[in-house]
Design a protein around this motif. Structure first.
Motif, PDB file in Angstrom:
ATOM      1  N   ASP A 182       0.797  -1.226   0.000  1.00  0.00           N
ATOM      2  CA  ASP A 182       0.000   0.000   0.000  1.00  0.00           C
ATOM      3  C   ASP A 182       0.829   1.277   0.000  1.00  0.00           C
ATOM      4  O   ASP A 182       0.367   2.310  -0.490  1.00  0.00           O
ATOM      5  N   SER A 183       2.023   1.254   0.575  1.00  0.00           N
ATOM      6  CA  SER A 183       2.775   2.502   0.742  1.00  0.00           C
ATOM      7  C   SER A 183       4.199   2.351   0.227  1.00  0.00           C
ATOM      8  O   SER A 183       4.749   1.241   0.180  1.00  0.00           O
ATOM      9  N   LEU A 184       4.804   3.483  -0.136  1.00  0.00           N
ATOM     10  CA  LEU A 184       6.188   3.473  -0.597  1.00  0.00           C
ATOM     11  C   LEU A 184       7.140   3.040   0.511  1.00  0.00           C
ATOM     12  O   LEU A 184       8.146   2.379   0.253  1.00  0.00           O
ATOM     13  N   ARG A 185       6.843   3.410   1.745  1.00  0.00           N
ATOM     14  CA  ARG A 185       7.705   3.008   2.856  1.00  0.00           C
ATOM     15  C   ARG A 185       7.760   1.488   2.964  1.00  0.00           C
ATOM     16  O   ARG A 185       8.827   0.903   3.125  1.00  0.00           O
ATOM     17  N   ASP A 186       6.600   0.840   2.859  1.00  0.00           N
ATOM     18  CA  ASP A 186       6.578  -0.618   2.942  1.00  0.00           C
ATOM     19  C   ASP A 186       7.246  -1.260   1.727  1.00  0.00           C
ATOM     20  O   ASP A 186       7.736  -2.387   1.807  1.00  0.00           O
ATOM     21  N   PHE A 187       7.252  -0.545   0.601  1.00  0.00           N
ATOM     22  CA  PHE A 187       7.924  -1.083  -0.586  1.00  0.00           C
ATOM     23  C   PHE A 187       9.439  -1.027  -0.420  1.00  0.00           C
ATOM     24  O   PHE A 187      10.147  -1.985  -0.736  1.00  0.00           O
ATOM     25  N   PHE A 188       9.953   0.097   0.089  1.00  0.00           N
ATOM     26  CA  PHE A 188      11.401   0.247   0.232  1.00  0.00           C
ATOM     27  C   PHE A 188      11.935  -0.507   1.446  1.00  0.00           C
ATOM     28  O   PHE A 188      13.092  -0.905   1.455  1.00  0.00           O
ATOM     29  N   PHE A 189      11.117  -0.691   2.476  1.00  0.00           N
ATOM     30  CA  PHE A 189      11.515  -1.481   3.644  1.00  0.00           C
ATOM     31  C   PHE A 189      10.551  -2.655   3.760  1.00  0.00           C
ATOM     32  O   PHE A 189       9.676  -2.692   4.618  1.00  0.00           O
ATOM     33  N   ASN A 190      10.750  -3.604   2.863  1.00  0.00           N
ATOM     34  CA  ASN A 190       9.832  -4.726   2.700  1.00  0.00           C
ATOM     35  C   ASN A 190      10.403  -5.947   3.406  1.00  0.00           C
ATOM     36  O   ASN A 190      11.385  -6.536   2.957  1.00  0.00           O
ATOM     37  N   LYS A 191       9.802  -6.323   4.507  1.00  0.00           N
ATOM     38  CA  LYS A 191      10.328  -7.436   5.299  1.00  0.00           C
ATOM     39  C   LYS A 191      10.114  -8.781   4.620  1.00  0.00           C
ATOM     40  O   LYS A 191      10.807  -9.750   4.911  1.00  0.00           O
ATOM     41  N   LEU A 192       9.144  -8.855   3.719  1.00  0.00           N
ATOM     42  CA  LEU A 192       8.935 -10.088   2.961  1.00  0.00           C
ATOM     43  C   LEU A 192       9.804 -10.146   1.716  1.00  0.00           C
ATOM     44  O   LEU A 192      10.018 -11.210   1.146  1.00  0.00           O
ATOM     45  N   ASP A 193      10.284  -8.986   1.279  1.00  0.00           N
ATOM     46  CA  ASP A 193      11.037  -8.872   0.036  1.00  0.00           C
ATOM     47  C   ASP A 193      10.210  -9.343  -1.155  1.00  0.00           C
ATOM     48  O   ASP A 193      10.743  -9.752  -2.181  1.00  0.00           O
ATOM     49  N   GLY A 194       8.904  -9.323  -1.004  1.00  0.00           N
ATOM     50  CA  GLY A 194       8.007  -9.752  -2.071  1.00  0.00           C
ATOM     51  C   GLY A 194       6.848  -8.788  -2.193  1.00  0.00           C
ATOM     52  O   GLY A 194       6.743  -7.793  -1.473  1.00  0.00           O
ATOM     53  N   GLY A 195       5.944  -9.095  -3.122  1.00  0.00           N
ATOM     54  CA  GLY A 195       4.812  -8.211  -3.342  1.00  0.00           C
ATOM     55  C   GLY A 195       5.165  -7.071  -4.271  1.00  0.00           C
ATOM     56  O   GLY A 195       6.299  -6.935  -4.739  1.00  0.00           O
ATOM     57  N   GLY A 196       4.170  -6.232  -4.551  1.00  0.00           N
ATOM     58  CA  GLY A 196       4.394  -5.124  -5.465  1.00  0.00           C
ATOM     59  C   GLY A 196       3.483  -3.955  -5.146  1.00  0.00           C
ATOM     60  O   GLY A 196       2.468  -4.098  -4.459  1.00  0.00           O
ATOM     61  N   ILE A 197       3.859  -2.785  -5.647  1.00  0.00           N
ATOM     62  CA  ILE A 197       3.084  -1.565  -5.454  1.00  0.00           C
ATOM     63  C   ILE A 197       2.569  -1.109  -6.815  1.00  0.00           C
ATOM     64  O   ILE A 197       3.268  -1.230  -7.831  1.00  0.00           O
ATOM     65  N   ILE A 198       1.345  -0.592  -6.848  1.00  0.00           N
ATOM     66  CA  ILE A 198       0.676  -0.254  -8.109  1.00  0.00           C
ATOM     67  C   ILE A 198       0.684   1.252  -8.313  1.00  0.00           C
ATOM     68  O   ILE A 198       0.364   2.018  -7.399  1.00  0.00           O
ATOM     69  N   ASP A 199       1.046   1.668  -9.517  1.00  0.00           N
ATOM     70  CA  ASP A 199       0.928   3.059  -9.954  1.00  0.00           C
ATOM     71  C   ASP A 199      -0.292   3.129 -10.872  1.00  0.00           C
ATOM     72  O   ASP A 199      -0.219   2.771 -12.048  1.00  0.00           O
ATOM     73  N   PHE A 200      -1.420   3.571 -10.321  1.00  0.00           N
ATOM     74  CA  PHE A 200      -2.656   3.584 -11.099  1.00  0.00           C
ATOM     75  C   PHE A 200      -2.619   4.626 -12.212  1.00  0.00           C
ATOM     76  O   PHE A 200      -3.227   4.428 -13.268  1.00  0.00           O
ATOM     77  N   ASP A 201      -1.929   5.741 -11.991  1.00  0.00           N
ATOM     78  CA  ASP A 201      -1.894   6.795 -13.009  1.00  0.00           C
ATOM     79  C   ASP A 201      -1.212   6.316 -14.286  1.00  0.00           C
ATOM     80  O   ASP A 201      -1.668   6.605 -15.398  1.00  0.00           O
ATOM     81  N   ASN A 202      -0.101   5.598 -14.133  1.00  0.00           N
ATOM     82  CA  ASN A 202       0.648   5.128 -15.300  1.00  0.00           C
ATOM     83  C   ASN A 202       0.396   3.661 -15.624  1.00  0.00           C
ATOM     84  O   ASN A 202       1.042   3.110 -16.517  1.00  0.00           O
TER      85      ASN A 202
END
Length: 482
Positions: free
Chosen positions: A216-236
């Motif tokens: 859900d958030s950029l913070r969780d993407f850059f500090f990802n304890k699972l090292d998996g998953g993805g973040i969505i850019d709806f605009d692009n």
């Protein structure tokens, strides 16, 4: 001390053991809420993370040295106060003595048996800033004397926030110096182009039928304890992941339709502080180049300065094309032998410093022997190898002309690619034209500005050097007089 005859390692954990072990991620929901045994109930409040592993072996009771890297998973403050814990198999998590390596960004602990290990964060630690605040009170006050006082308990929450800000500020300050930068910060991720999606859609993503979590958030993407998953850019209409999913499949469901799609991942660069130094030195990052290699190439701007001389061109070409080789000289009490031809001695650097003429010798095979430095240190030796330079105007260079021209004298595809590349990165022409349709005047009305690829059979143009083109030559009355 643990016997380290066996070593198990992957990207997420390293285990030294006296008997072979296996390890896999395991997040057992039934034991996440079990009690964590601690001595201090006030300032030790550990909470579980997704960084948990199950270690198995045919010999359960054995000494284990467990090292877990935390780069891009924990912040510096989180890593400072977290601990490696082990589940006792009954009802309680046991906190292990954990050592922190801030340079390598790893956590290390020793266990005495296999089982489930993990990293727990301390959600309410005692900050050293709390005591600094309490020191403003008189010596005789309880708030100054005891961390158990109500005053220090009250101040501690604010002190934790201040300490977090201090740590982040220190990290920002370190980014002013390239040698203090952490080479493990994110540099390349994977991007997936998505079809037309809206924030109101129900989205699901799978990798070989395994669900991919949505972050859900950029913070969780850059500090990802699972090292998996993805973040969505709806605009692009893109999805970014930190690891590549080879069998990526998505499903979209809304009131209008339900559809599925597949897409292939493409590498995507994350601009970071290393790229800022690259911009400063005019050294752009190469495709898929990692931070550690990029840092060395940026520093090569000063080790191998480029210019228009023969040596400067060698330095610049090797640096831009990543042709500078590096080897580790483990013990400079012994001579170092650089095998293989094509190494120019003037390109050799020892810890970034040029090699003196008396410090090396060249044998009959063209190999280079570097004399011992006798300091007992480990050194890094860099050199340039296999860089060939050709003068384009030198027609006696048969090797070059076989590359540039075909047997009939026409330009080769290689030469055409060179011309297209030069016109792209360093254009000097205003445009181009078709000969039988008109002309493009690049300078003035008197010049045609014709450009062409050279041919080795071209005739001399000296007879035409004084020719000028007058587009209004038919308008004068003298033209029609005999």
């Amino acid at each position: 001390m643990a016997d380290t005859r066996y070593l198990y390692t992957n990207d997420e954990i390293t285990i030294s053991s006296s008997y072979p072990v296996t390890c896999a991620r395991k997040l057992d929901p039934d034991i996440q809420g079990q009690t964590v045994f601690v001595d201090d109930q006030t300032y030790l409040r550990y909470i579980p993370t997704a960084m948990q592993f199950e270690i198995l072996s045919d010999l359960p009771e054995q000494q284990l040295v467990i090292t877990i890297p935390y780069a891009n998973k924990l912040t510096n403050t989180e890593a400072k106060y977290c601990r490696i814990v082990r589940y006792d198999g009954i009802s309680m998590w046991r906190v292990l003595d954990t050592s922190l390596d801030e340079g390598e960004k790893t956590l290390t602990a020793t266990g005495d048996a296999t089982g489930i290990y993990g990293i727990f964060l301390n959600d309410y630690w005692y900050s050293e800033i709390t005591q600094r605040i309490a020191n403003e009170y008189p010596l005789w006050t309880w708030i100054r004397q005891s961390r158990e006082s109500n005053g220090q308990r009250f101040f501690n929450w604010y002190a934790m926030m201040l300490e977090t800000v201090e740590d982040e500020y220190d990290e920002l300050k370190s980014q002013k110096f390239i040698d203090l930068l952490d080479p493990q910060i994110l540099d390349w991720v994977w991007v997936y182009d998505l079809p037309d999606i809206r924030t109101s859609d129900q989205l699901a993503f799978y990798d070989d039928e395994e669900p991919i979590p949505i972050i859900d958030s950029l913070r969780d993407f850059f500090f990802n304890k699972l090292d998996g998953g993805g973040i969505i850019d709806f605009d692009n209409r893109r999805m970014y992941t930190r690891k590549e999913y080879g069998a990526f499949r998505g499903e979209i469901q809304n009131i209008d339709r339900r559809s599925s799609f597949t897409v292939t991942a493409l590498p995507h660069q994350i601009w970071n502080a290393f790229d800022e130094f690259g911009l400063l030195t005019g050294t752009p990052r190469l495709h898929r180049e990692k931070n550690a290699e990029y840092r060395e190439r940026i520093k090569d701007v000063f080790r191998y300065p480029g210019n228009s001389s023969d040596q400067g061109l060698t330095f610049a070409i090797a640096r831009e094309l990543n042709l500078i080789r590096r080897v580790t000289w483990q013990d400079d009490n012994k001579n170092l032998y650089l095998k293989g031809k094509g190494v120019e001695p003037y390109t050799i650097r020892i810890d970034g410093q040029p090699l003196e003429p008396l410090d090396y010798a060249i044998d009959e095979f063209g190999y280079i022997l570097i004399q011992a430095q006798s300091s007992g240190r480990t050194r890094t030796v860099s050199f340039i190898k296999d860089v060939e330079k050709h003068e384009l105007y030198q027609k006696s260079d048969e090797e070059l002309y076989r590359i540039m021209f075909q047997d009939d004298g026409q330009a080769s595809e290689t030469l055409k690619r060179w011309v297209n590349y030069i016109n792209t990165v360093a254009p000097i022409m205003w445009g181009r034209f078709n000969w039988d349709e008109g002309y493009w005047d690049t300078i003035s009305k008197d010049l045609t500005g014709l450009g062409y690829l050279p041919n080795i059979w071209d005739s001399s143009i000296d007879n035409w050097k004084d020719y000028t083109f007058n587009p209004k030559r038919w308008e004068g009355s003298n033209v029609w007089q005999s």
